[in-house]
Design a protein around this motif. Structure first.
Motif, PDB file in Angstrom:
ATOM      1  N   MET A   1       0.830  -1.195   0.000  1.00 30.52           N
ATOM      2  CA  MET A   1       0.000   0.000   0.000  1.00 30.52           C
ATOM      3  C   MET A   1       0.874   1.259   0.000  1.00 30.52           C
ATOM      4  SD  MET A   1      -2.955  -1.045   2.678  1.00 30.52           S
ATOM      5  CE  MET A   1      -4.066   0.352   2.550  1.00 30.52           C
ATOM      6  N   GLY A   2       1.844   1.298   0.874  1.00 28.77           N
ATOM      7  CA  GLY A   2       2.713   2.472   0.925  1.00 28.77           C
ATOM      8  C   GLY A   2       3.826   2.372  -0.098  1.00 28.77           C
ATOM      9  N   HIS A   3       4.468   3.478  -0.357  1.00 27.24           N
ATOM     10  CA  HIS A   3       5.599   3.454  -1.273  1.00 27.24           C
ATOM     11  C   HIS A   3       6.560   4.600  -0.950  1.00 27.24           C
ATOM     12  CE1 HIS A   3       2.881   6.398  -3.106  1.00 27.24           C
ATOM     13  NE2 HIS A   3       3.953   6.964  -3.605  1.00 27.24           N
ATOM     14  N   HIS A   4       7.768   4.477  -1.473  1.00 26.18           N
ATOM     15  CA  HIS A   4       8.744   5.549  -1.330  1.00 26.18           C
ATOM     16  C   HIS A   4       8.783   6.282  -2.669  1.00 26.18           C
ATOM     17  CE1 HIS A   4      10.367   4.050   2.430  1.00 26.18           C
ATOM     18  NE2 HIS A   4      10.363   2.849   1.913  1.00 26.18           N
ATOM     19  N   ALA A   5       8.996   7.559  -2.629  1.00 24.73           N
ATOM     20  CA  ALA A   5       9.121   8.295  -3.874  1.00 24.73           C
ATOM     21  C   ALA A   5      10.161   9.392  -3.720  1.00 24.73           C
ATOM     22  CB  ALA A   5       7.778   8.905  -4.267  1.00 24.73           C
ATOM     23  N   GLU A   6      10.880   9.614  -4.811  1.00 22.34           N
ATOM     24  CA  GLU A   6      11.825  10.710  -4.820  1.00 22.34           C
ATOM     25  C   GLU A   6      10.969  11.977  -4.847  1.00 22.34           C
ATOM     26  OE1 GLU A   6      16.012  11.064  -6.976  1.00 22.34           O
ATOM     27  OE2 GLU A   6      14.334  11.498  -8.277  1.00 22.34           O
ATOM     28  N   THR A   7      11.197  12.838  -3.903  1.00 17.88           N
ATOM     29  CA  THR A   7      10.336  14.000  -3.739  1.00 17.88           C
ATOM     30  C   THR A   7      11.143  15.284  -3.825  1.00 17.88           C
ATOM     31  OG1 THR A   7       8.962  12.665  -2.273  1.00 17.88           O
ATOM     32  CG2 THR A   7       8.653  15.052  -2.167  1.00 17.88           C
ATOM     33  N   LYS A   8      10.577  16.234  -4.548  1.00 20.10           N
ATOM     34  CA  LYS A   8      11.293  17.496  -4.724  1.00 20.10           C
ATOM     35  C   LYS A   8      10.517  18.641  -4.093  1.00 20.10           C
ATOM     36  CE  LYS A   8      13.418  20.368  -8.230  1.00 20.10           C
ATOM     37  NZ  LYS A   8      13.524  20.701  -9.644  1.00 20.10           N
ATOM     38  N   CYS A   9      11.233  19.478  -3.363  1.00 18.40           N
ATOM     39  CA  CYS A   9      10.602  20.640  -2.760  1.00 18.40           C
ATOM     40  C   CYS A   9      10.487  21.730  -3.826  1.00 18.40           C
ATOM     41  CB  CYS A   9      11.446  21.129  -1.596  1.00 18.40           C
ATOM     42  SG  CYS A   9      10.866  22.685  -0.920  1.00 18.40           S
ATOM     43  N   LEU A  10       9.275  22.257  -3.986  1.00 13.09           N
ATOM     44  CA  LEU A  10       9.055  23.270  -5.007  1.00 13.09           C
ATOM     45  C   LEU A  10       9.521  24.646  -4.550  1.00 13.09           C
ATOM     46  CD1 LEU A  10       5.522  22.185  -6.281  1.00 13.09           C
ATOM     47  CD2 LEU A  10       7.735  21.732  -7.324  1.00 13.09           C
ATOM     48  N   ASP A  11       9.818  24.782  -3.273  1.00 14.41           N
ATOM     49  CA  ASP A  11      10.262  26.077  -2.772  1.00 14.41           C
ATOM     50  C   ASP A  11      11.781  26.236  -2.779  1.00 14.41           C
ATOM     51  OD1 ASP A  11       7.860  27.362  -2.393  1.00 14.41           O
ATOM     52  OD2 ASP A  11       7.520  26.411  -0.468  1.00 14.41           O
ATOM     53  N   CYS A  12      12.498  25.214  -2.266  1.00 21.33           N
ATOM     54  CA  CYS A  12      13.961  25.361  -2.196  1.00 21.33           C
ATOM     55  C   CYS A  12      14.691  24.430  -3.148  1.00 21.33           C
ATOM     56  CB  CYS A  12      14.449  25.171  -0.755  1.00 21.33           C
ATOM     57  SG  CYS A  12      14.432  23.449  -0.208  1.00 21.33           S
ATOM     58  N   GLY A  13      13.957  23.507  -3.779  1.00 20.10           N
ATOM     59  CA  GLY A  13      14.574  22.639  -4.766  1.00 20.10           C
ATOM     60  C   GLY A  13      15.268  21.407  -4.199  1.00 20.10           C
ATOM     61  N   TYR A  14      15.235  21.235  -2.894  1.00 17.70           N
ATOM     62  CA  TYR A  14      15.864  20.094  -2.247  1.00 17.70           C
ATOM     63  C   TYR A  14      15.147  18.801  -2.641  1.00 17.70           C
ATOM     64  CZ  TYR A  14      17.930  17.347   1.551  1.00 17.70           C
ATOM     65  OH  TYR A  14      18.600  16.415   2.280  1.00 17.70           O
ATOM     66  N   THR A  15      15.910  17.752  -2.915  1.00 17.28           N
ATOM     67  CA  THR A  15      15.325  16.468  -3.306  1.00 17.28           C
ATOM     68  C   THR A  15      15.630  15.424  -2.242  1.00 17.28           C
ATOM     69  OG1 THR A  15      15.684  17.017  -5.624  1.00 17.28           O
ATOM     70  CG2 THR A  15      15.228  14.734  -5.115  1.00 17.28           C
ATOM     71  N   PHE A  16      14.637  14.647  -1.872  1.00 16.43           N
ATOM     72  CA  PHE A  16      14.814  13.647  -0.820  1.00 16.43           C
ATOM     73  C   PHE A  16      13.843  12.496  -1.048  1.00 16.43           C
ATOM     74  CE2 PHE A  16      10.929  14.899   1.446  1.00 16.43           C
ATOM     75  CZ  PHE A  16      10.718  16.164   0.921  1.00 16.43           C
ATOM     76  N   LYS A 114      10.902  23.049   5.423  1.00 16.52           N
ATOM     77  CA  LYS A 114       9.593  22.739   6.012  1.00 16.52           C
ATOM     78  C   LYS A 114       8.394  23.064   5.119  1.00 16.52           C
ATOM     79  CE  LYS A 114      11.829  21.520   9.631  1.00 16.52           C
ATOM     80  NZ  LYS A 114      12.362  20.150   9.534  1.00 16.52           N
ATOM     81  N   SER A 115       8.647  23.296   3.858  1.00 23.47           N
ATOM     82  CA  SER A 115       7.549  23.583   2.940  1.00 23.47           C
ATOM     83  C   SER A 115       6.709  22.324   2.710  1.00 23.47           C
ATOM     84  CB  SER A 115       8.112  24.064   1.596  1.00 23.47           C
ATOM     85  OG  SER A 115       7.083  24.097   0.632  1.00 23.47           O
ATOM     86  N   THR A 116       5.422  22.504   2.454  1.00 23.01           N
ATOM     87  CA  THR A 116       4.565  21.360   2.120  1.00 23.01           C
ATOM     88  C   THR A 116       4.309  21.326   0.617  1.00 23.01           C
ATOM     89  OG1 THR A 116       2.617  22.709   2.579  1.00 23.01           O
ATOM     90  CG2 THR A 116       3.377  21.267   4.339  1.00 23.01           C
ATOM     91  N   ARG A 117       4.918  22.259  -0.119  1.00 19.19           N
ATOM     92  CA  ARG A 117       4.755  22.278  -1.583  1.00 19.19           C
ATOM     93  C   ARG A 117       5.773  21.332  -2.182  1.00 19.19           C
ATOM     94  NH1 ARG A 117       4.136  26.336  -5.143  1.00 19.19           N
ATOM     95  NH2 ARG A 117       6.278  26.973  -4.803  1.00 19.19           N
ATOM     96  N   LEU A 118       5.405  20.059  -2.252  1.00 19.28           N
ATOM     97  CA  LEU A 118       6.324  19.030  -2.713  1.00 19.28           C
ATOM     98  C   LEU A 118       5.809  18.378  -3.973  1.00 19.28           C
ATOM     99  CD1 LEU A 118       6.888  17.309   0.738  1.00 19.28           C
ATOM    100  CD2 LEU A 118       8.266  19.113  -0.288  1.00 19.28           C
TER     101      LEU A 118
END
Ligand SMILES: [Zn+2]
Ligand SMILES: [Zn+2]
Length: 128
Positions: A1-16, A114-118
């Motif tokens: 059900m769950g998954h991992h995804a490469e996520t990018k912050c739309l505010d600072c550009g950090y990827t995690f 801490k942005s939620t715009r991901l």
């Protein structure tokens, strides 16, 4: 059900890498302040989870169908609503180190700003 995804912050550009969704046997909670995640297994919740199952019309999910059915018919507990259940899980999880509260519908946040715009990108391995 769950998954991992490469996520990018739309505010600072950090990827995690971020994990999304709970599994068949646990909840994924997030702090409403910093976005830190915490897993709580249904087993750890004990009676609280049984009370929730008791109040359900259908089963929680097919993987635990027989168990859910058994609980609904035989567990000596009073049923609670989903709202009460979610509040109970937050209480069980306790406060976050940052002073925030873990909730089942908390949003993931960028670890840097801490942005939620991901933006969810490439999806990694599935889990549970
Ligand atoms: Zn950021
Ligand atoms: Zn926190």
């Amino acid at each position: 059900m769950g998954h991992h995804a490469e996520t990018k912050c739309l505010d600072c550009g950090y990827t995690f890498w971020e994990s999304y969704g709970g599994g068949f046997t646990f909840h994924l909670l997030r702090c409403d302040q910093c976005g830190d995640s915490k897993q709580i297994a249904f087993d750890e919740l004990g009676e609280l989870h049984l009370q929730y199952l008791k109040g359900l019309d259908g089963c929680y999910c097919v993987a635990t169908l027989e168990y859910d059915e058994y609980v609904r018919k035989h567990a000596p507990v009073t049923s609670i609503t989903e709202e009460e259940y979610h509040r109970g899980i937050s209480d069980f999880a306790g406060p976050c180190e940052c002073g925030g509260r873990y909730t089942v519908d908390g949003l993931p946040r960028c670890p840097k700003c801490k942005s939620t715009r991901l933006e969810e990108g490439m999806v990694g391995p599935m889990y549970d």
